[in-house]
Scaffold this motif. Structure first.
Motif, PDB file in Angstrom:
ATOM      1  N   GLU A  80      -9.275   1.117  -7.187  1.00  0.00           N
ATOM      2  CA  GLU A  80     -10.103   2.014  -6.372  1.00  0.00           C
ATOM      3  C   GLU A  80      -9.538   3.433  -6.330  1.00  0.00           C
ATOM      4  O   GLU A  80     -10.260   4.417  -6.516  1.00  0.00           O
ATOM      5  CB  GLU A  80     -10.206   1.475  -4.937  1.00  0.00           C
ATOM      6  N   ILE A  81      -8.237   3.502  -6.093  1.00  0.00           N
ATOM      7  CA  ILE A  81      -7.661   4.843  -5.930  1.00  0.00           C
ATOM      8  C   ILE A  81      -7.557   5.556  -7.267  1.00  0.00           C
ATOM      9  O   ILE A  81      -7.708   6.780  -7.354  1.00  0.00           O
ATOM     10  CB  ILE A  81      -6.308   4.763  -5.207  1.00  0.00           C
ATOM     11  N   VAL A  98       0.831  -1.202   0.000  1.00  0.00           N
ATOM     12  CA  VAL A  98       0.000   0.000   0.000  1.00  0.00           C
ATOM     13  C   VAL A  98       0.868   1.256   0.000  1.00  0.00           C
ATOM     14  O   VAL A  98       0.594   2.209  -0.728  1.00  0.00           O
ATOM     15  CB  VAL A  98      -0.973  -0.005   1.198  1.00  0.00           C
ATOM     16  N   LEU A 124     -10.936   6.982  -7.913  1.00  0.00           N
ATOM     17  CA  LEU A 124     -11.178   8.144  -7.053  1.00  0.00           C
ATOM     18  C   LEU A 124     -10.457   9.382  -7.587  1.00  0.00           C
ATOM     19  O   LEU A 124     -11.063  10.444  -7.770  1.00  0.00           O
ATOM     20  CB  LEU A 124     -10.685   7.826  -5.643  1.00  0.00           C
ATOM     21  N   THR A 125      -9.175   9.227  -7.854  1.00  0.00           N
ATOM     22  CA  THR A 125      -8.362  10.392  -8.202  1.00  0.00           C
ATOM     23  C   THR A 125      -8.624  10.872  -9.629  1.00  0.00           C
ATOM     24  O   THR A 125      -8.226  11.974  -9.984  1.00  0.00           O
ATOM     25  CB  THR A 125      -6.859  10.089  -8.030  1.00  0.00           C
ATOM     26  N   ASN A 150     -11.264  11.917 -10.567  1.00  0.00           N
ATOM     27  CA  ASN A 150     -12.130  13.091 -10.390  1.00  0.00           C
ATOM     28  C   ASN A 150     -11.418  14.253  -9.709  1.00  0.00           C
ATOM     29  O   ASN A 150     -12.019  15.289  -9.476  1.00  0.00           O
ATOM     30  CB  ASN A 150     -13.359  12.704  -9.574  1.00  0.00           C
ATOM     31  N   TYR A 169      -6.784  -2.293  -4.848  1.00  0.00           N
ATOM     32  CA  TYR A 169      -6.465  -1.000  -4.250  1.00  0.00           C
ATOM     33  C   TYR A 169      -6.103   0.024  -5.325  1.00  0.00           C
ATOM     34  O   TYR A 169      -6.522   1.181  -5.266  1.00  0.00           O
ATOM     35  CB  TYR A 169      -5.300  -1.131  -3.267  1.00  0.00           C
TER      36      TYR A 169
END
Lengths: 118, 118
Positions: free
Chosen positions: A84-85, A7, A88-89, A91, A81
DNA sequence: ATTATATTTCGTCATTTATCGAAATGATGG
DNA sequence: CCATCATTTCGATAAATGACGAAATATAAT
């Protein structure tokens, strides 16, 4: 490698201004190294290194096309992971001046003009 | 500070194994510096520095209680990017051995035992 | 007041990171 | 095959990072 370290590697990949710029540029379209280098204004070797870090973290993948290496956003990555990120990013930073200017350049980018060949 | 750099600061805050451990620990309950230090097994000054980085990025906030400084997850932060990523990563590392052990310790933590006072 | 406790700040050190230019590699085109 | 172009790898350097212990600060207890 422990999952915590995995991570941290994902976040480290996103912890650099120029790597964020690369990801936002590739939202527009896949580009080769010389096009990205031209937009960012960094040394080719530096850009190559940034791309290898983003690739190692599975944010992007590469595909050879003739003498170019094209880089693509890895939107179908099997790494949960990362996916997902990345979603998200995607946007984030939508109205940032630097990002918008980079993306404008990416949209107009023509490797035939950059790369000394007609 | 440019918004891109702000975003890199958010990711940098999450790019360290021990800072991720701190965030996962604080999911269990607010803790003071000496309790976090005890769980992580690092020098107090190191933990204090990690907390200041997480605080600067708005992932946590502090509140004084007598001679202790308690740190809390800043779940109602007004920083949209921070809130989004905190919500996302809250679901990460749920089965990681290190995180589970840290959280077990956090649940049992008693500052009166750690801090040389009854 | 003085001592003890909790935390932060400071100075130092080793490691990692971002950058560049040069050299090496790989592919293309004559 | 040889020259050219695109990219990666290597080596060097400066800056940032994470760690520690010691000193400074702040609060609490005696």
């Amino acid at each position: 490698m422990n999952e915590i370290v995995e991570v941290t590697q994902i976040f480290k990949a996103l912890s650099d201004k120029n790597r964020l710029r690369i990801l936002k540029i590739l939202e527009i379209k896949p580009l080769c190294v010389c096009e990205i280098t031209d937009i960012l204004g960094l040394a080719t070797s530096t850009v190559s290194k940034h791309l290898s870090i983003l690739k190692a973290a599975h944010f992007i993948f590469e595909q050879k096309e003739c003498k170019w290496v094209n880089y693509y956003l890895n939107q179908s990555t099997q790494m949960p992971y990362v996916r997902e990120i990345a979603e998200l990013t995607r946007n984030w930073l939508k109205n940032n001046e630097i990002v918008l200017e980079d993306q404008r350049k990416a949209a107009l980018s023509d490797r035939m003009k950059i790369c000394h060949k007609q």
